[in-house]
Motif scaffolding. Structure first.
Motif, PDB file in Angstrom:
ATOM      1  N   CYS A   1       0.860  -1.193   0.000  1.00  0.00           N
ATOM      2  CA  CYS A   1       0.000   0.000   0.000  1.00  0.00           C
ATOM      3  C   CYS A   1       0.893   1.240   0.000  1.00  0.00           C
TER       4      CYS A   1
ATOM      5  N   LEU B   1       0.038   4.197   1.018  1.00  0.00           N
ATOM      6  CA  LEU B   1      -0.406   5.261   1.935  1.00  0.00           C
ATOM      7  C   LEU B   1       0.314   5.276   3.288  1.00  0.00           C
ATOM      8  N   ARG B   2       0.942   4.224   3.649  1.00  0.00           N
ATOM      9  CA  ARG B   2       1.873   4.190   4.783  1.00  0.00           C
ATOM     10  C   ARG B   2       1.313   4.745   6.103  1.00  0.00           C
ATOM     11  N   CYS B   3       0.145   4.297   6.504  1.00  0.00           N
ATOM     12  CA  CYS B   3      -0.352   4.682   7.832  1.00  0.00           C
ATOM     13  C   CYS B   3       0.664   4.201   8.862  1.00  0.00           C
TER      14      CYS B   3
ATOM     15  N   PHE C   1       0.731   2.847  11.696  1.00  0.00           N
ATOM     16  CA  PHE C   1       0.604   1.644  12.533  1.00  0.00           C
ATOM     17  C   PHE C   1       0.431   0.375  11.709  1.00  0.00           C
ATOM     18  N   CYS C   2       0.562   0.482  10.385  1.00  0.00           N
ATOM     19  CA  CYS C   2       0.150  -0.635   9.521  1.00  0.00           C
ATOM     20  C   CYS C   2       1.347  -1.312   8.857  1.00  0.00           C
TER      21      CYS C   2
ATOM     22  N   THR D   1       1.368  -3.352   6.380  1.00  0.00           N
ATOM     23  CA  THR D   1       1.282  -3.318   4.915  1.00  0.00           C
ATOM     24  C   THR D   1       1.912  -2.037   4.387  1.00  0.00           C
ATOM     25  N   GLY D   2       1.547  -0.911   5.007  1.00  0.00           N
ATOM     26  CA  GLY D   2       2.095   0.377   4.575  1.00  0.00           C
ATOM     27  C   GLY D   2       3.609   0.406   4.731  1.00  0.00           C
TER      28      GLY D   2
ATOM     29  N   GLY E   1      -3.692  -3.150   1.242  1.00  0.00           N
ATOM     30  CA  GLY E   1      -3.956  -2.188   0.180  1.00  0.00           C
ATOM     31  C   GLY E   1      -5.142  -1.286   0.414  1.00  0.00           C
ATOM     32  N   GLU E   2      -5.215  -0.236  -0.390  1.00  0.00           N
ATOM     33  CA  GLU E   2      -6.286   0.756  -0.300  1.00  0.00           C
ATOM     34  C   GLU E   2      -7.227   0.557  -1.503  1.00  0.00           C
TER      35      GLU E   2
ATOM     36  N   VAL F   1      -9.243   4.344   3.903  1.00  0.00           N
ATOM     37  CA  VAL F   1      -8.738   5.360   4.823  1.00  0.00           C
ATOM     38  C   VAL F   1      -9.133   6.746   4.305  1.00  0.00           C
TER      39      VAL F   1
HETATM   40  S1  SF4 Z   1      -3.608  -0.752   4.005  1.00  0.00           S
HETATM   41 FE1  SF4 Z   1      -4.996   0.781   4.906  1.00  0.00          FE
HETATM   42  S2  SF4 Z   1      -4.188   0.982   6.967  1.00  0.00           S
HETATM   43 FE2  SF4 Z   1      -2.553   0.017   5.787  1.00  0.00          FE
HETATM   44  S3  SF4 Z   1      -1.273   1.716   5.032  1.00  0.00           S
HETATM   45 FE3  SF4 Z   1      -2.799   1.277   3.470  1.00  0.00          FE
HETATM   46  S4  SF4 Z   1      -4.446   2.711   3.892  1.00  0.00           S
HETATM   47 FE4  SF4 Z   1      -3.211   2.612   5.723  1.00  0.00          FE
END
Ligand code: SF4
Ligand SMILES: C[S@@+](CC[C@H](N)C(=O)[O-])C[C@H]1O[C@@H](n2cnc3c(N)ncnc32)[C@H](O)[C@@H]1O
Length: 339
Positions: free
Chosen positions: A80, A82-84, A86-87, A89-90, A127-128, A159
């Motif tokens: 993903c 978007l790199r939140c 706490f995630c 995946t990001g 993923g987003e 998100v």
């Molecule tokens: S998968 Fe969702 S929570 Fe994880 S980084 Fe991407 S947008 Fe953020």
């Protein structure tokens, strides 16, 4: 575990033909590995045709009458962008969008492994979905029309990506929109969610209200609880105010943080989770707390894939957020959850 051609066996010819005419090679995903929990939850690592890996989780729940609901939590992207903060995946970075058939294949893989029909699908894996809306909508259509999963049994989680909620609403799907909020105000949200600046909270809330009006489907707000960061009673009160301002038709799903490598965030203690929940409920907000599932190893979304691919992790905390010292309590934090 199952033949690479399972897509050919399960998906109706008309949809396969449509995909092949569009130039897609289908039926190439296979199960790379899996982790099974004591409660029956299974996390699969699916190997795509280009050898990339994505995660899919199957969550069986038996109700009081003994009937089993099987939820598939599917990925929409490899990684993903978007790199939140706490995630996992990001933190693992982004490789590419998934094609519609690669999303459908994940559901079929869960059916194959459980030898049972999937009843619910949540786009809450890696993923987003809104950054891959065309393929997500094509997968949604196939899952509904060909795999016979009711639209109301599907949830798309985001998100927040500007202009996409309106676009989704225009399709008038009978599916639930889940908006990953994580904070009751813009300032705190920007610290937790790196993409928050691009889509201010007011605009998100307006688009969610319009989604509800256009589809009559309630919007569910996901709120990942991070100890000492967004789990205070004052945050709960502010969240209730925000939702009342823009409601009705809202629901809050609290997700206690699932610890991952590379961050200092902590999971709140049970007592803090319960106080947060009751504060919302006493303000007449409907709330659920995501249930603890048994996958305690590599349970957070993206973590299993990172371990297998030895993905280097991006740096940990977002600016300025520090967890408070752990509260003195005899209660242990809950164990990790799946998906
Ligand atoms: S998968 Fe969702 S929570 Fe994880 S980084 Fe991407 S947008 Fe953020
Ligand atoms: C993995 S995201 C995928 C869908 C979409 N990108 C989104 O953010 O809504 C699904 C949900 O998992 C949550 N999540 C991600 N990492 C988590 C973690 N370590 N602990 C708890 N929840 C997490 C997110 O907050 C989000 O609500």
């Amino acid at each position: 575990m199952f033949a690479s051609s399972f897509f050919d066996v399960k998906v109706p010819l008309a949809f396969r033909t449509e995909l092949q005419e569009a130039g897609w090679v289908v039926g190439r995903s296979s199960v790379h590995s899996s982790v099974t929990a004591a409660d029956g939850t299974i996390k699969l690592l699916i190997k795509l045709e280009d050898n990339r890996l994505v995660e899919t989780v199957g969550i069986p729940v038996t109700d009081d009458k003994g009937s089993v609901r099987l939820t598939a939590c599917v990925s929409s992207q490899v990684g993903c962008p978007l790199r939140c903060s706490f995630c996992a995946t990001g933190k693992g970075g982004f490789s590419r969008n998934l094609k519609a058939h690669e999303i459908v294949e994940q559901v079929l893989a869960i059916e194959e492994v459980f030898n049972n029909r999937v009843t619910n699908v949540v786009f809450m894996g890696m993923g987003e979905p809104m950054l891959n809306l065309k393929e997500v909508l094509a997968a949604h259509r196939c899952l509904n029309k060909d795999v016979q999963i009711g639209q109301r049994m599907m949830t798309i989680s985001t998100v927040g990506v500007p202009n996409t909620i309106k676009k989704l609403a225009s399709h008038k799907l009978q599916s639930t929109l889940a908006l990953s909020l994580h904070a009751p105000n813009q300032k705190l949200r920007e610290k937790i969610v790196s993409s928050a600046k691009a889509y201010p909270l007011e605009a998100i809330m307006k688009d969610c209200r319009d989604y509800f009006h256009e589809t009559s489907r309630r919007v569910s707000f996901e709120y990942t609880l991070l100890a000492g960061v967004n789990d205070d009673v004052e945050h709960a009160k502010e969240l209730a105010e925000l939702l009342h301002k823009w409601g009705p038709g809202y629901h809050v799903n609290l997700i206690p943080f699932n610890p991952i490598d590379g961050t200092e965030y902590k999971r709140p203690y049970r007592k803090a989770i319960s106080i947060f929940q009751h504060t919302l409920e006493s303000s007449k907000i409907t709330v659920s707390v995501r249930q603890t599932r048994g996958l305690d190893a590599s349970a957070a979304c993206g973590q299993l894939r990172n371990e297998f691919q030895k993905v280097p992790l991006a740096s940990s905390f977002s600016d300025g957020i520090q967890p408070e010292p752990e509260p003195e309590s005899e209660q242990e934090p809950e164990a990790a959850v799946a998906c």
